[in-house]
Motif scaffolding. Structure first.
Motif: not given
Length: 222
Positions: A128-147
């Motif tokens: 559902d949308a709540a899990a997708q928000r978690d997924i989006d936050r994790i991907q944003a965090l990964w991308s931000e820290l990697r860059r």
């Protein structure tokens, strides 16, 4: 000197057990492994020998008992790793700790709807949308820290450390449920999945014969 004992659950299902196991194995710390099958009568009896909380993972080092994944990683960092579990730079170390803490305490919808199942293959199951928000936050965090912090290394702060061990079960989840991952986050996901210690863990999980019915039942309705 006696080796420490790390008590874990099924390698196929136990995301919390994976984290300290992966850290110890990656850094070559010698330890004895005790595996207790989850959701069995024997688990409830045996785990209390090692964990007052009745949960895995648990670490026993001599008379000392620890029963939280992040606390075990912190202890291992001081006891055996000489501080290599966190970045050497103060600022990066603070950022790594806050990312690890966010993973440790958050993302409840992701944990609930995409429970770890290392043998799983994508089949169209969706969340559902709540899990997708978690997924989006994790991907944003990964991308931000990697860059910003990854430099020439493969992981969030260059070299593999505690923060990466904390996110390793998420990599297994994304892989098994077919989560779409792009850019820097995809590069980091692949680095985690290709880590030799994680490949070893997953191979052992694939060879296990136990099943957790509720987790295995999560399939696409189509």
């Amino acid at each position: 000197m006696n080796r420490p004992v790390l008590v874990i659950g099924n390698k196929n299902y136990s995301s919390w057990s994976l984290r300290p196991w992966l850290l110890l194995r990656h850094f070559g710390v010698a330890f004895e492994e005790v595996r207790l099958a989850l959701d069995t009568p024997e688990f409830a009896t045996e785990v209390r020998r090692y964990s007052p909380a009745g949960k895995v993972p648990a670490l026993q080092d001599g008379a000392l008992q620890l029963w939280d994944s992040l606390a075990i990683c912190e202890y291992a960092n001081e006891r055996w790793l000489g501080g290599r579990g966190w970045p050497a730079d103060l600022r990066q170390r603070a950022l790594a700790r806050v990312a690890a803490a966010e993973m440790h305490s958050g993302f409840v919808a992701l944990r609930t709807q995409l429970p770890m199942n290392s043998r799983r293959q994508p089949d169209g199951y969706r969340w559902d949308a709540a899990a997708q928000r978690d997924i989006d936050r994790i991907q944003a965090l990964w991308s931000e820290l990697r860059r910003a912090e990854g430099g020439a290394g493969q992981f969030l702060f260059g070299d593999f450390g505690i923060v990466d061990a904390m996110f390793a079960p998420v990599a297994v989840r994304f892989d098994g449920y077919g989560v779409a991952v792009e850019g820097e986050a995809a590069t980091y996901l692949q680095a985690l999945l290709e880590l030799p210690a994680l490949r070893e863990w997953r191979a052992a999980g694939a060879a296990e014969t136990e099943h957790v019915a509720a987790t295995d039942a999560l399939r696409s309705p189509a």
